[in-house]
Design a protein around this motif. Structure first.
Motif, PDB file in Angstrom:
ATOM      1  N   VAL A 105      22.709   2.622 -11.111  1.00 51.77           N
ATOM      2  CA  VAL A 105      23.230   1.829 -12.213  1.00 51.77           C
ATOM      3  C   VAL A 105      22.061   1.435 -13.108  1.00 51.77           C
ATOM      4  N   VAL A 106      22.034   2.002 -14.305  1.00 50.31           N
ATOM      5  CA  VAL A 106      20.944   1.734 -15.239  1.00 50.31           C
ATOM      6  C   VAL A 106      21.351   0.566 -16.128  1.00 50.31           C
ATOM      7  N   SER A 107      20.541  -0.481 -16.110  1.00 46.11           N
ATOM      8  CA  SER A 107      20.833  -1.674 -16.908  1.00 46.11           C
ATOM      9  C   SER A 107      19.559  -2.155 -17.581  1.00 46.11           C
ATOM     10  N   ALA A 108      19.672  -2.476 -18.873  1.00 49.99           N
ATOM     11  CA  ALA A 108      18.538  -3.060 -19.574  1.00 49.99           C
ATOM     12  C   ALA A 108      18.471  -4.552 -19.257  1.00 49.99           C
ATOM     13  N   LEU A 109      17.274  -5.074 -19.242  1.00 53.44           N
ATOM     14  CA  LEU A 109      17.087  -6.509 -19.016  1.00 53.44           C
ATOM     15  C   LEU A 109      17.237  -7.304 -20.308  1.00 53.44           C
ATOM     16  N   ALA A 110      17.162  -6.623 -21.433  1.00 53.04           N
ATOM     17  CA  ALA A 110      17.363  -7.243 -22.742  1.00 53.04           C
ATOM     18  C   ALA A 110      17.638  -6.131 -23.746  1.00 53.04           C
ATOM     19  N   ASP A 111      18.393  -6.495 -24.782  1.00 54.92           N
ATOM     20  CA  ASP A 111      18.656  -5.550 -25.873  1.00 54.92           C
ATOM     21  C   ASP A 111      19.220  -4.224 -25.395  1.00 54.92           C
ATOM     22  N   PRO A 112      20.414  -4.218 -24.758  1.00 56.39           N
ATOM     23  CA  PRO A 112      21.358  -5.325 -24.570  1.00 56.39           C
ATOM     24  C   PRO A 112      21.120  -6.091 -23.271  1.00 56.39           C
ATOM     25  N   SER A 156      12.356 -10.731 -17.854  1.00 56.47           N
ATOM     26  CA  SER A 156      12.073 -10.668 -16.420  1.00 56.47           C
ATOM     27  C   SER A 156      13.253 -10.071 -15.661  1.00 56.47           C
ATOM     28  N   ALA A 157      12.935  -9.330 -14.611  1.00 56.81           N
ATOM     29  CA  ALA A 157      13.977  -8.740 -13.765  1.00 56.81           C
ATOM     30  C   ALA A 157      14.393  -9.658 -12.632  1.00 56.81           C
ATOM     31  N   ASP A 158      13.713 -10.774 -12.442  1.00 58.24           N
ATOM     32  CA  ASP A 158      13.960 -11.637 -11.286  1.00 58.24           C
ATOM     33  C   ASP A 158      15.409 -12.105 -11.177  1.00 58.24           C
ATOM     34  N   PRO A 159      16.055 -12.571 -12.254  1.00 59.14           N
ATOM     35  CA  PRO A 159      17.441 -13.051 -12.107  1.00 59.14           C
ATOM     36  C   PRO A 159      18.396 -11.966 -11.610  1.00 59.14           C
ATOM     37  N   VAL A 160      18.230 -10.740 -12.089  1.00 55.98           N
ATOM     38  CA  VAL A 160      19.111  -9.654 -11.664  1.00 55.98           C
ATOM     39  C   VAL A 160      18.851  -9.300 -10.204  1.00 55.98           C
ATOM     40  N   TYR A 209      21.613  -9.691  -6.778  1.00 52.79           N
ATOM     41  CA  TYR A 209      22.094  -8.622  -5.905  1.00 52.79           C
ATOM     42  C   TYR A 209      21.336  -8.527  -4.587  1.00 52.79           C
ATOM     43  N   GLU A 210      20.459  -9.457  -4.352  1.00 52.50           N
ATOM     44  CA  GLU A 210      19.732  -9.472  -3.087  1.00 52.50           C
ATOM     45  C   GLU A 210      20.663  -9.614  -1.885  1.00 52.50           C
ATOM     46  N   PRO A 211      21.736 -10.459  -1.949  1.00 48.77           N
ATOM     47  CA  PRO A 211      22.637 -10.546  -0.800  1.00 48.77           C
ATOM     48  C   PRO A 211      23.342  -9.238  -0.474  1.00 48.77           C
ATOM     49  N   LEU A 212      23.437  -8.328  -1.440  1.00 47.14           N
ATOM     50  CA  LEU A 212      24.086  -7.045  -1.197  1.00 47.14           C
ATOM     51  C   LEU A 212      23.127  -6.000  -0.655  1.00 47.14           C
ATOM     52  N   SER A 213      21.853  -6.357  -0.553  1.00 45.75           N
ATOM     53  CA  SER A 213      20.824  -5.410  -0.103  1.00 45.75           C
ATOM     54  C   SER A 213      20.787  -4.168  -0.991  1.00 45.75           C
ATOM     55  N   VAL A 214      21.043  -4.368  -2.280  1.00 43.94           N
ATOM     56  CA  VAL A 214      20.968  -3.264  -3.235  1.00 43.94           C
ATOM     57  C   VAL A 214      19.532  -3.164  -3.746  1.00 43.94           C
ATOM     58  N   PRO A 215      18.839  -2.061  -3.498  1.00 40.07           N
ATOM     59  CA  PRO A 215      17.455  -1.933  -3.983  1.00 40.07           C
ATOM     60  C   PRO A 215      17.417  -1.869  -5.504  1.00 40.07           C
ATOM     61  N   ALA A 216      16.324  -2.337  -6.069  1.00 47.01           N
ATOM     62  CA  ALA A 216      16.164  -2.348  -7.518  1.00 47.01           C
ATOM     63  C   ALA A 216      14.805  -1.780  -7.891  1.00 47.01           C
ATOM     64  N   ILE A 217      14.789  -0.975  -8.944  1.00 45.73           N
ATOM     65  CA  ILE A 217      13.563  -0.408  -9.494  1.00 45.73           C
ATOM     66  C   ILE A 217      13.423  -0.927 -10.920  1.00 45.73           C
ATOM     67  N   VAL A 218      12.253  -1.417 -11.249  1.00 52.19           N
ATOM     68  CA  VAL A 218      12.008  -2.009 -12.561  1.00 52.19           C
ATOM     69  C   VAL A 218      11.111  -1.079 -13.367  1.00 52.19           C
ATOM     70  N   THR A 219      11.523  -0.762 -14.580  1.00 52.68           N
ATOM     71  CA  THR A 219      10.758   0.145 -15.435  1.00 52.68           C
ATOM     72  C   THR A 219      10.608  -0.457 -16.836  1.00 52.68           C
ATOM     73  N   HIS A 220       9.717   0.130 -17.600  1.00 54.33           N
ATOM     74  CA  HIS A 220       9.611  -0.200 -19.015  1.00 54.33           C
ATOM     75  C   HIS A 220       9.303   1.074 -19.781  1.00 54.33           C
ATOM     76  N   ARG A 221       9.608   1.061 -21.058  1.00 51.62           N
ATOM     77  CA  ARG A 221       9.477   2.260 -21.875  1.00 51.62           C
ATOM     78  C   ARG A 221       8.058   2.799 -21.825  1.00 51.62           C
ATOM     79  N   GLY A 222       7.941   4.083 -21.491  1.00 52.37           N
ATOM     80  CA  GLY A 222       6.641   4.736 -21.422  1.00 52.37           C
ATOM     81  C   GLY A 222       5.891   4.483 -20.134  1.00 52.37           C
ATOM     82  N   GLY A 223       6.472   3.661 -19.232  1.00 49.83           N
ATOM     83  CA  GLY A 223       5.807   3.348 -17.977  1.00 49.83           C
ATOM     84  C   GLY A 223       6.011   4.425 -16.928  1.00 49.83           C
ATOM     85  N   PRO A 224       5.296   4.345 -15.809  1.00 49.07           N
ATOM     86  CA  PRO A 224       5.424   5.347 -14.742  1.00 49.07           C
ATOM     87  C   PRO A 224       6.789   5.281 -14.074  1.00 49.07           C
TER      88      PRO A 224
END
Length: 327
Positions: free
Chosen positions: A127-134, A166-170, A174-189
């Motif tokens: 599930v790809v979600s932006a942290l802002a805009d939108p 920040s990605a912390d609120p997201v 979902y931490e109680p669901l044990s859903v892993p999260a990957i944080v990225t930014h444009r042009g980043g690795p």
């Protein structure tokens, strides 16, 4: 009929018959075995034609009549017969549809009884979600997580545009669901994302503007060229609702782009399926009275006390109830 002979004395031997009357030839129920069929994977579908990777060759295929009304979707493992080559006019038939390990479904909306299979044999739903805009769409994320878990597919969050918020609120949500999260930014690795995708069939979903296309182009540099080949089987028409499977470089897995999937109707998901997506509430629900609907206006639902005891949060309970009511 001969005169003077009692009609009751006639038997079937007296009735003239044709040696091979038309339409009375017995039909065999035995179907062709197609033992020489080549194994393949469906990587695109467009108006009744299928792009199949058979070995290391991409071929355009039609569904054999003997398969009847069975639907074939991206990710299906199939058997094909015909001219399996890269010749421009080569056309083969899909004669076998293998059993599916997983099926990702959705309905048009929560009141639609008709399920639609999006992808078969997927291992994880990204599930790809932006942290802002939108801003993050928690409703879509919740529904995707539920749809994944109901299908036996692992959910994975990919949070983009971390340079804007920040990605912390997201992650905490979902931490109680044990859903892993990957944080990225444009042009980043994207090394961490590639590790999660390696050797898997991963379906990517997300609202417009969240950076999903940017991710796919970075992961599969030839994605534009591959999409062009897919469009060719539909004479340049690439519908926004079709899924396309793209091979990751090095043969390390597949990413399935679903440009038209922006919401998940959950008419096909039961309350028990929803509880699978909310394990922090599952034990509390077992302590409810028989017949409890777990909704906000249902009297004496034990989930309120469960949250008050600190086993979950009001936010998680509200999300669960929202999904439950929307079914």
């Amino acid at each position: 009929m001969a005169r003077g002979r009692d009609a009751r004395s006639f038997d079937e031997d007296d009735v003239p018959t044709r040696a091979n009357p038309r339409g009375t030839r017995p039909r065999s129920k035995q179907r062709p075995a197609h033992e020489n069929a080549v194994d393949g994977m469906v990587i695109a579908v467009d108006r009744g034609r299928y792009l199949v990777l058979a070995g290391d060759v991409e071929v355009t295929a039609m569904k054999a009549r003997e398969l009847g009304r069975k639907s074939i979707v991206v990710g299906d493992r199939v058997g094909v017969v015909g001219e399996v080559s890269d010749a421009p006019d080569a056309l083969v038939r899909i004669v076998r549809l293998d059993d599916r390990a997983t099926v990702l479904r959705r309905t048009a909306d929560d009141n639609d009884p008709h399920e639609r299979v999006i992808v078969a044999n997927a291992d994880q739903l990204v599930v790809v979600s932006a942290l802002a805009d939108p801003e993050p769409s928690y409703g879509l994320i919740d529904r995707c997580v539920v749809a994944a878990l109901a299908a036996g597919i692992e959910p994975l969050l990919c949070l983009t545009k971390s340079d804007l918020a920040s990605a912390d609120p997201v992650i905490e949500r979902y931490e109680p669901l044990s859903v892993p999260a990957i944080v990225t930014h444009r042009g980043g690795p994207l090394d961490e994302l590639r590790e999660h995708l390696a050797g898997q069939v991963s379906v990517l979903v997300g609202h417009s503007g969240v950076g999903k296309s940017t991710l796919i182009n970075a992961l599969v540099p030839s994605a534009d060229r591959a999409t062009g080949r897919v469009s060719a089987i539909g004479k340049g028409r690439h519908t926004s609702s079709s899924a396309v499977a793209l091979a990751l470089p090095g043969g390390g897995g597949w990413v399935v782009d679903t440009p038209g999937v922006r919401s998940f109707g959950l008419a096909h998901v039961t309350p028990d399926d929803l509880l699978w997506a909310f394990p922090d509430l599952e034990d509390g629900a077992t302590q409810c009275r028989p017949g409890c609907e777990h909704t906000l206006d249902y009297p004496d639902c034990h989930l309120d006390a469960w949250v008050a005891q600190g086993h979950s949060t009001p936010v998680r309970l509200a999300a669960f109830r929202q999904l439950l009511v929307s079914r």
